[in-house]
Write a protein that holds these residues in place. Sequence first.
Motif, PDB file in Angstrom:
ATOM      1  N   GLN A  87     -14.362   5.375   9.095  1.00 30.63           N
ATOM      2  CA  GLN A  87     -13.546   5.079   9.540  1.00 30.63           C
ATOM      3  C   GLN A  87     -13.240   3.434  10.074  1.00 30.63           C
ATOM      4  OE1 GLN A  87     -10.561   5.565   6.776  1.00 30.63           O
ATOM      5  NE2 GLN A  87     -11.195   8.169   7.543  1.00 30.63           N
ATOM      6  N   ASN A  88     -13.780   1.973   9.024  1.00 26.27           N
ATOM      7  CA  ASN A  88     -13.422   1.361   9.708  1.00 26.27           C
ATOM      8  C   ASN A  88     -12.505   0.251   9.723  1.00 26.27           C
ATOM      9  OD1 ASN A  88     -15.544   2.443   7.474  1.00 26.27           O
ATOM     10  ND2 ASN A  88     -17.035  -0.314   8.213  1.00 26.27           N
ATOM     11  N   SER A  89     -11.682   0.481   9.359  1.00 25.90           N
ATOM     12  CA  SER A  89     -10.552  -0.270  10.060  1.00 25.90           C
ATOM     13  C   SER A  89      -9.986   0.976  11.269  1.00 25.90           C
ATOM     14  CB  SER A  89      -8.940  -0.003   8.857  1.00 25.90           C
ATOM     15  OG  SER A  89      -8.735   1.330   9.226  1.00 25.90           O
ATOM     16  N   GLU A  90     -10.987   1.451  12.162  1.00 23.06           N
ATOM     17  CA  GLU A  90     -10.147   1.900  13.797  1.00 23.06           C
ATOM     18  C   GLU A  90     -11.255   1.660  14.216  1.00 23.06           C
ATOM     19  OE1 GLU A  90      -8.446   6.208  13.071  1.00 23.06           O
ATOM     20  OE2 GLU A  90      -8.090   6.091  11.101  1.00 23.06           O
ATOM     21  N   TYR A  91     -11.934   0.885  13.807  1.00 25.27           N
ATOM     22  CA  TYR A  91     -13.392   0.474  14.470  1.00 25.27           C
ATOM     23  C   TYR A  91     -12.811  -0.413  16.019  1.00 25.27           C
ATOM     24  CZ  TYR A  91     -17.372   2.635  11.647  1.00 25.27           C
ATOM     25  OH  TYR A  91     -17.857   3.000  11.212  1.00 25.27           O
ATOM     26  N   ARG A  92     -12.753  -0.175  17.113  1.00 22.66           N
ATOM     27  CA  ARG A  92     -12.249  -0.937  18.960  1.00 22.66           C
ATOM     28  C   ARG A  92     -12.882  -1.294  19.255  1.00 22.66           C
ATOM     29  NH1 ARG A  92      -9.144  -1.194  15.432  1.00 22.66           N
ATOM     30  NH2 ARG A  92      -6.624  -0.786  15.703  1.00 22.66           N
TER      31      ARG A  92
ATOM     32  N   ASN B  77       1.005  -0.822   0.045  1.00 26.84           N
ATOM     33  CA  ASN B  77       0.102  -0.008  -0.224  1.00 26.84           C
ATOM     34  C   ASN B  77       0.367   1.297   0.027  1.00 26.84           C
ATOM     35  OD1 ASN B  77      -2.326  -0.970   0.275  1.00 26.84           O
ATOM     36  ND2 ASN B  77      -2.524  -1.380   2.757  1.00 26.84           N
TER      37      ASN B  77
ATOM     38  N   SER C 169      -6.029   7.101  17.647  1.00 24.23           N
ATOM     39  CA  SER C 169      -4.783   5.361  17.157  1.00 24.23           C
ATOM     40  C   SER C 169      -3.450   5.837  17.560  1.00 24.23           C
ATOM     41  CB  SER C 169      -5.442   4.962  16.654  1.00 24.23           C
ATOM     42  OG  SER C 169      -5.234   5.158  15.702  1.00 24.23           O
TER      43      SER C 169
ATOM     44  N   ARG D 205      -8.543  -1.055  -3.546  1.00 25.49           N
ATOM     45  CA  ARG D 205      -9.001  -1.544  -1.985  1.00 25.49           C
ATOM     46  C   ARG D 205      -8.690  -3.205  -2.956  1.00 25.49           C
ATOM     47  NH1 ARG D 205     -13.550  -3.236   0.430  1.00 25.49           N
ATOM     48  NH2 ARG D 205     -15.161  -2.731  -0.834  1.00 25.49           N
ATOM     49  N   ASP D 206      -8.094  -3.771  -1.786  1.00 24.19           N
ATOM     50  CA  ASP D 206      -8.217  -5.529  -2.027  1.00 24.19           C
ATOM     51  C   ASP D 206      -9.185  -6.376  -1.816  1.00 24.19           C
ATOM     52  OD1 ASP D 206      -6.717  -8.123  -2.494  1.00 24.19           O
ATOM     53  OD2 ASP D 206      -5.631  -7.765  -0.737  1.00 24.19           O
ATOM     54  N   ASP D 207      -9.872  -6.729  -2.468  1.00 20.78           N
ATOM     55  CA  ASP D 207     -10.984  -6.901  -2.672  1.00 20.78           C
ATOM     56  C   ASP D 207     -11.162  -7.743  -3.591  1.00 20.78           C
ATOM     57  OD1 ASP D 207     -13.601  -7.744  -2.153  1.00 20.78           O
ATOM     58  OD2 ASP D 207     -14.865  -5.939  -3.096  1.00 20.78           O
TER      59      ASP D 207
END
Length: 657
Positions: free
Chosen positions: A455-460, A91, A506, A99-101
């Motif tokens: 930002q889905n990748s930063e959800y926790r 990336n 983060s 996006r790698d789909d």
Amino acid sequence: MPEVHSEQLLAEVAALPALPGVYRYFDADGGVLYVGKARNLKKRVSSYFQKNHGGTRIGHMIGKIVRMETTVVRSEAEALLLENNLIKTLNPRYNILFRDDKSYPYLKIAGTERPAATGAAPGPSAFPRVAYYRGAVDRKHRYFGPYPSAWAVKESIQLLQKVFRLRTCEDTVFANRTRPCLLYQIKRCSGPCVNLIAPQDYQHDVDNAEAFLRGDTQQVLATLETRMMKHAENLEFEQAAELRNQMGALSKVLHQQSVETISDKDVDILAVKVHGGKACVNLAMVRGGRHLGDRPYFPSHIEDGAALQQFDSNADDDAPADASTPVEVQVLEAFIAQHYIGVPVPPALITSEPVGRELIEALSLQSGVRIAAVHNPREQRRLWLEMAQKNADIQLARLLAEEGSQQARTRALVEALDLSPDDLEGFRIECFDISHTAGESTQASCVVFHHHKMQNSEYRRYNIDGITPGDDYAAMRQVLMRRYSKLAEAGRDPPDATPPRGAGGSAGRLPDLVLVDGGKGQVSMAREVFANLGLDLTVIVGVEKGEGRKVGLEELVFADGREKVYLGRDSAALMLVAQIRDEAHRFAITGMRARRAKVRVGGSQLEDIPGIGAKKRARLLQRFGGVRGVASAGVDDIASVEGISRELAEEIYRALH
């Protein structure tokens, strides 16, 4: 921006061979800046360091280079394949990225046992089932696709049920049926579970269904007609009538799909549209002669990547001095190169822009299939391309409208709360919500809004333990302490330093806004935590339900003592707050339900068995309906689950007994 590079780096550049290969540039933090290929590494890489690029995009990137890696390959085709494999995995910041789909859905026909003429009663594997499948393919089953969407797969399954009446039930359901299900009653299944069709006749239907999916529709009709006439000659009129009805259903489907005059069986249609600094590549799929639908893709880093690719192209020996590749071509070639890594490539690509011959040859080399790319198609192919182009226009216009709307919402919220962020683009919001069922399986969620989108990748998610069941205030205290305590410690060195605010919670920076789902009670708890940590109280805002808990009547509650604010039902700021709050609520509920289900079915018993990961555990629980079902199953039944070997099945059986 410094243009001076270390002597070691320049020496490495000077020592490069005049051979084809791939190069990678890294910054001081070890981040990958750019991945490129070259037919002559020495000439290509040297061109970056021999000129003064000033304040251009290329100059900005070159000024950050502190390290370089290169890989020599045998040909330019190999270099292209390696380049795009590295782009997908690394990336880099200055390449056009898609996006790698790879999780495309397939239609699977499961079961490999051929029917026997004599012997014991046939098992479920003698009657192959048709199913939706997503994941890696194997040789044990037959797969058709990939399909652009789950909807396209399910529509195809419905067609196979209507015409060929194949079963869709799980093997465990099949093995325990004593009477036919509703699908048999509505003529969507031939009832193999209760022996209402012979295995040989069912296999004929399976063979015809596979031929239909491959596009051999006329062959299927001819086979059905031959069988129908044979039954009629033998005075088996009931069986002949069944085949006649099947032919009628198939003819109706073919008429609806408009495939009887189409010679193409497997084709991908690719149309690109670039506007307003954004791009869309619309991929439409034709499989077995049927148009299955399309899917849009939106790349990132278009302007930077296009500038670097253009510089690379101009650095070639045979490139004209004023060579200029349109951005549309660069985007389309980047998509083709990245998309078809590890994905089956159809023999024909129809493209809205001309693509390089070297790229198509490299794809042919990788797939082992001769691929043709057509830029100016005719007849049916032109209609397909025009449809794909129109859809690309629509999808890009939708994206631009949504982004403009989101930017307006961000600006409206900033103005409504009287905030003054340094950069509206970097304005960051973190929102927290608590979810449980009567105190069971309490979870807290944190969702992040940044760059005008979620930002889905930063959800926790945070599992909450050690509190009184149902105590939402204690749960909120715990999640905020866990989220921000390290940030507070970092802000105390030096002691008088104020924790920086802005983008990237983060990354150790306080967000511009912290939303908590709740009124005064939750806000008071958040204020107490922030006060103990020495963090800024002004960033805390609670979202309090309005009168009657009606949507649109929410009020904002502040931790710093300001009066509550009602933004108005039609406020763009309230729409953004509600969007973020609802996303936090959804994320918390899905996590809580998953945790609760895991506890109730005893999934942890399977977790303790070596060799059982999340996917295998999910397959076991889905097949047998829970751990009790797995425990009551025999070794053979457990070994029949996909991915479970005989040895592992025996280990599972021993562990549960």
